[in-house]
Write an enzyme that holds these catalytic residues in place. Structure first.
Site, mmCIF file in Angstrom:
data_model
loop_
_atom_site.group_PDB
_atom_site.id
_atom_site.type_symbol
_atom_site.label_atom_id
_atom_site.label_comp_id
_atom_site.label_asym_id
_atom_site.label_seq_id
_atom_site.Cartn_x
_atom_site.Cartn_y
_atom_site.Cartn_z
ATOM 1 N N LYS A 42 0.859 -1.179 0.000
ATOM 2 C CA LYS A 42 0.000 0.000 0.000
ATOM 3 C C LYS A 42 0.896 1.230 0.000
ATOM 4 O O LYS A 42 1.936 1.259 0.691
ATOM 5 C CB LYS A 42 -0.880 -0.019 1.257
ATOM 6 C CG LYS A 42 -1.958 1.059 1.297
ATOM 7 C CD LYS A 42 -2.838 0.888 2.534
ATOM 8 C CE LYS A 42 -3.953 1.898 2.638
ATOM 9 N NZ LYS A 42 -4.778 1.714 3.849
ATOM 10 N N SER A 53 -9.609 1.623 2.784
ATOM 11 C CA SER A 53 -8.740 2.363 1.902
ATOM 12 C C SER A 53 -7.674 1.529 1.202
ATOM 13 O O SER A 53 -7.068 1.999 0.249
ATOM 14 C CB SER A 53 -8.063 3.477 2.695
ATOM 15 O OG SER A 53 -7.212 2.939 3.693
ATOM 16 N N SER A 69 -9.724 -0.626 7.043
ATOM 17 C CA SER A 69 -9.141 -0.435 5.712
ATOM 18 C C SER A 69 -8.419 -1.641 5.134
ATOM 19 O O SER A 69 -8.069 -1.634 3.955
ATOM 20 C CB SER A 69 -8.191 0.756 5.732
ATOM 21 O OG SER A 69 -8.935 1.948 5.745
#
Ligand SMILES: [Mg+2]
Ligand SMILES: [Zn+2]
Lengths: 100, 495, 480
Positions: B76, B151, B175
């Site tokens: 990420k 996210s 997330s």
């Protein structure tokens, strides 16, 4: 919970150093009020005598020994700087007073 | 790339494949599929090949290989990578080349993992759909018209679409777990403090945690094993021994007490989600688990508490983006103007909204009514869990009220915040949480089950998750991504 | 207007840089005058993802100061974030302590003249220093080497009542932190930085007047001058019926006056909250025990021991406690000395002869070529009458220069004092025989001639005659 006035939104934006276009300010005024409104249950909660939980796990602060490790090189320290003058970061003149 | 970590490490060790070959495959597949999927923000083809060659050399020289040797992994993009662009999905960090690696990145490199690139996310982790990325949307591999969740949407989509073997995400209010659920993969949010936050771009410091997103529960255990452990650079990192997570995977659920919090099974859950969960609960029971009815009475306060604590901390954590030392700068007439313009132009609308909300909550005169009160409620929520865990070993809940939703479906911020309603208590209480695929809706969208555990008891989550995974047997290739494939995938199917 | 009708009320906030090797929350080093931005790390720069971990040595320093000021030490204190945007503040907030500081309710005893004034301290808290902005025309340069250096902020109660007292407080704090070894306390390098809150009120009034905050008063001299100036300024305004603006004023040392900092566009709102990166700071018993074990006897108790137990003159005692190394030197000499009652004599030799020689050579007491034991040995020779005081000074000079033991020098030079009568009586006899006129004069009432005879005996012995014994013998002989 409290309603937000436009002045308040502008004050918060200044504290947070956010430039907002007039339409952004308008939108945030509505949105923040709606969000705070949806948090009504919080105001009603009985929290008397409850210590705030500031950390997710209850640990004491671990300390580091007083050992020096090598610095980043000056170039690495400044590599991301949008503006530099030699080995220092360059910023515009400070017109407002320092708030310390 | 449909292989698991277990497959890859075995085949590399046996000399059946080379790391470089895997890297070639990965980038070829990414080149074909990602332009349509949008999972990656940056690729590191050169670095990946370099690492791959070093691993192949080590293998031919019969040198010992690390536990992730040759495994292509995606990160990420809020995990700091030395000399590799790291944006946190924000314009304000565009072009920043960090001079250091995050702790988890160091661990991955040391384990022989091949970092292939950085994945898309909602800006600074603030969102539940990856629509709030400043750069592009990421699509759901199951249906390209739907969001992948967020996210960590890029990380979940990349794993689901077989663009990498595994990935790391971060989880502040769901997330990792929610996009894992939307994309039909496994996502684990470890206990707060289990994994170091050094080099994790902070959203809300007291809630953020890094964790694996993988195809199997075994892979999640394997990846957690590598990244977990004490790090003296993070004062909130727990100085606790890390157990062998793989050891308990096969133990099954016989004798396990599984709690169903009634507050999580009320109105507003999509019928397809509900049906998949009910089937799973029956399977748990059938396999010897005791299902316990429990209550977490302060659940309704979790959402407001979270949406005050997280923005308050975020408003503070994002104060460093000031156009002086790194990142975006927009010149102004003086310093104050430069600050306002740089931040005004650099942050997207959701980030600004949360900075404003957080700044408001911390203001003198408002602190007690908002931030402090939210932290008190947080203590009540933690107390609920402590109480519940005297009656059960694991808590079973939905991950999200719905399966993946369409782009633009949650334009209203409050609607978007509601997407996290089942996941954020876990962060407030600092508990470990696992999202494991447990079935499909009628429309064929994956549904995840959430397992919440006692602090530091990831092992029981993994054990329960592994059992669910065995019965659910979800091995389909996501149909959305299948339409993008030029030829049938010839890799091994996940177990 | 009359200044005498008013009384000033002053509170000080003094930041003290702690003498650690590494920064407060990260491992980059500390060095004054290093090239700009050469002492940084991701934490100091406030890079995304960087985290703070607190330095144990900074805690030790703060605890030593807390204990030395009789403060209540919080077993669990807390770091908070204090938010403000400024280029020298990389994170947009300073890690400081707010509602749960490490130390509270202490005091610092200040020597004013020869009396002791107790100044109450509201708190002593830990925090990190900012970097440096250098204003260059229309731009500023930012050097972050100083960012993250550990500080303690010492905050007094508003109990200081004059500029003199304020300056003396700062001197006392300066001496104390050096004494404890927790700061280099180099004023030139900004290791101590003082802000003063000043207000005035008419004598007899209870209510405090509106205060102003004076910043940038970073020397003893400036503290005194700036506060004096501010008191006069405020009295002039109030006496003229005006109102004091609550404002921050910057002292301009060159102009000898203060000016308001440009008025702010917003009120300060630091939005303090507990730093989520830093769990509570817990002071363990073991750490406290170590701090107590290492704590030296402090200046004011030592001053009191010197004057009350040892009978030193107040001025001498004050000079001795001016610096810990000097007081330690004196105590070491005293410990080596066989007769404790001669503390005054020892102090005299150290303050006059030794400091004189050291000052002339520009040498610190810590680097003195003469050990405390040597000084004691020399004083013993004088006190037992083995040598005269006058010879003693010569021996001191040679011992200081060569490092030779005083006794060896005395023996080699053969300058032992002559005190025995069998040697002195014949000498006196010779002097009397050789100077009949003076004998006649003395006996006729010219008593001033007595020193002439002493001088003659000294001359005959090259100064070695014991002046006391010689005088006694002479008096007896001249009478007869
Ligand atoms: Mg202050
Ligand atoms: Zn301060």
């Amino acid at each position: 919970m409290a309603q937000l006035s436009r002045t308040e939104v502008e004050e918060i934006a200044l504290l947070a150093r956010l430039h907002l276009e007039p339409d952004e300010t308008t939108r945030l005024e509505t949105e923040l009020a709606a969000i705070l409104e949806s948090f009504g249950a919080l105001a009603a909660a009985n929290v008397e005598g409850i210590a705030p939980m500031t950390h997710a796990v209850p640990v004491d602060l671990a300390l580091r020994g007083d050992q020096v490790e090598p610095s980043l090189s000056v170039d690495d320290a400044l590599r991301g700087a949008p503006k530099r003058a030699g080995d220092v970061f360059l910023v515009p003149a400070i017109v407002t007073g320092k708030s310390e | 790339m449909s292989a698991t970590i277990a497959d890859v490490t075995r085949r590399i060790a046996a000399g059946e494949v080379t790391a470089e070959g895997l890297v070639d495959d990965a980038f070829a597949r990414i080149g074909t599929i990602d332009p349509h999927l949008g999972a990656f923000l940056a690729l590191d083809e050169r670095g990946a090949r370099q690492t791959a060659r070093a691993i192949d050399k080590a293998r031919s020289a019969n040198e010992p290989l690390g536990p992730l040797a040759g495994v292509p992994i995606a990160l990420k993009d809020n995990l700091v990578t030395k000399d590799l662009a790291t944006t946190a999905g924000s314009r304000i960090l565009e072009g920043w080349l960090p001079p250091y690696d995050a702790h988890v990145v160091e661990k991955l490199r040391a384990a022989g993992a091949i970092i292939i690139g950085k994945t898309n996310l909602d800006e600074f982790g603030m969102g539940s759909s990856t629509e709030r990325s400043a750069f592009k949307p990421t699509k759901n591999p199951w249906d390209l018209s739907l969001v992948p969740g967020g996210s960590s949407g890029g990380s979940a989509a990349a794993v689901a679409a077989n663009l990498c073997v595994a990935s790391l995400g971060t989880d502040t209010g769901g997330s990792i777990r929610q996009p894992a659920s939307f994309c039909g993969v496994v996502g684990l949010k470890p206990t707060y403090g289990r994994v170091s936050r050094w080099g994790v771009i902070a959203y809300a410091s007291s809630l953020d945690q890094v964790g694996p997103i993988t195809k199997t529960v075994a892979d999640a255990a394997h990846l957690l094993q590598v990244i977990a452990g004490h790090d003296p650079r993070d004062a909130t990192s727990l100085p606790t021994a890390v157990p062998n997570f793989a050891a308990a995977l096969e133990a099954g659920v016989d004798g396990l007490r599984i709690g169903l919090p009634r507050e999580y099974f009320g109105e507003g859950i999509d019928p397809g989600v509900r049906a998949a969960l009910d089937e799973t609960i029956e399977a748990l029971r059938a396999n010897g688990a005791t299902i316990v009815d429990i209550s977490l009475p302060h659940t309704h306060l979790a959402l407001p508490a979270y949406y005050l604590v997280a923005p308050a901390e975020a408003s503070s954590n994002l104060a460093r983006y000031d156009g002086v030392r790194f990142g975006k700068r927009v010149e102004g007439v003086d310093l104050l103007d430069m600050y306002k313009r740089s931040r005004g132009a650099g942050f997207g609308p959701e980030v600004k909204r949360r900075i404003m909300l957080g700044t408001y909550a911390l203001r003198a005169g408002y602190y007690d009514a908002y931030y402090k009160r939210a932290q008190q409620v947080r203590a009540l929520i933690k107390r609920d869990f402590d109480e519940a865990f005297t009656r059960c070993d694991v808590i079973f809940t939905p991950v999200a009220p719905t399966p993946a939703f369409a782009f633009g479906a949650k334009a209203n911020p409050v609607d978007m915040y509601l997407a996290d309603v089942f996941t954020l208590s876990c962060n407030l209480a600092g508990l470990p949480g696992l999202s494991v695929p447990c079935g499909f809706t009628k429309a064929g969208l994956p549904v995840g089950a959430q397992l919440l555990g006692k602090p530091l008891d990831e092992a029981t989550l993994l054990r329960t998750g592994a059992a669910i995974e065995r019965w659910a047997d979800i091995t389909e290739t996501p149909p959305g991504v299948a339409t993008l494939e030029p030829k049938p995938d010839q890799g091994t199917q996940p177990s | 207007m009359s200044l005498d009708d008013f009384e000033p009320v002053i509170g000080l906030e003094i930041h003290v840089q702690l003498a650690t090797h590494a920064k407060a929350f990260s491992p980059s080093g500390i060095e004054f005058g290093a090239p700009p931005n050469s002492l940084t790390d991701p934490t100091v720069l406030g890079l995304p993802g960087a985290l703070p971990v607190f330095n144990a040595a900074a805690l030790q320093c703060a605890l030593a100061l807390g204990v030395a000021t009789g403060s209540q030490i919080r077993a669990r204190s807390r770091f908070s974030r204090k938010h403000y945007f400024y280029p020298d503040q990389p994170k947009g907030y300073q890690i400081s302590q707010f509602d749960e500081p490490l130390c509270e309710h202490g005091h610092l005893d200040v020597l004013l003249g020869n009396t002791v004034k107790r100044v109450e301290l509201q708190r002593i808290h830990l925090e990190e220093d900012a970097g440096k902005n250098m204003h260059v025309g229309s731009v500023s340069h930012v050097d972050l080497n100083r960012a993250g250096i550990p500080l303690v902020e010492v905050v007094t109660a508003p109990v200081i009542t004059s500029a003199d007292e304020a300056a003396e407080f700062m001197r006392s704090l300066h001496r104390l932190v050096r004494w404890l070894g927790i700061s280099e306390a180099d004023m030139e390098r900004g290791h101590l930085r003082c802000d003063a809150n000043v207000s005035v009120r008419r004598k007899g009034e209870d209510r405090l007047g509106t205060r102003t905050e004076l910043k940038n008063i970073n020397s003893f001299k400036f503290v005194q001058a700036a506060i004096e100036h501010e008191i006069t300024r405020q009295v002039r305004i109030v006496d003229g019926g005006g109102r004091i603006e609550r404002e921050t004023r910057l002292w301009d040392a060159n102009a000898g006056q203060s000016a308001p900092l440009r008025s702010k566009e917003e009120a300060n709102d630091y939005r303090y909250f507990p730093d989520p990166d830093l769990p509570p700071l817990v002071v363990e018993g073991r750490v406290m025990a170590e701090v107590l074990r290492m704590l030296p006897e402090l200046p004011v108790p030592r001053f009191q021991r010197y004057t009350q137990e040892l009978g030193l003159a107040a001025d001498d005692a004050k000079t001795l406690v001016g610096e810990r190394a000097l007081a330690d030197y004196f105590d070491a000499a005293l410990a080596a000395h066989p007769v404790k009652t001669s503390a005054r004599t020892l102090a005299n030799w150290i303050l006059t002869e030794l400091l004189g020689a050291l000052n002339a050579a520009g040498v610190e007491i810590a680097a003195s070529p003469m050990t405390p034991e040597t000084v004691s040995a020399l004083v013993v020779l004088v006190e037992t009458g083995a040598i005269s005081g006058k010879i003693g000074k010569e021996i001191f000079e040679e011992s200081y220069r060569t490092g030779e033991a005083p006794k060896t020098i005395v023996e080699r030079r053969g300058v032992t004092q002559i005190s025995d009568e069998a040697t002195l009586v014949p000498l006196i006899e010779q002097v009397i025989i050789a100077n009949p006129k003076q004998v006649e004069g003395y006996r006729g009432g010219k008593e001033s001639l007595f020193s002439f005879f002493v001088g003659q005996v000294m001359k005959a012995t090259q100064g070695r005659a014991n002046p006391v014994v010689t005088a006694e013998l002479l008096k007896a002989r001249l009478k007869g």
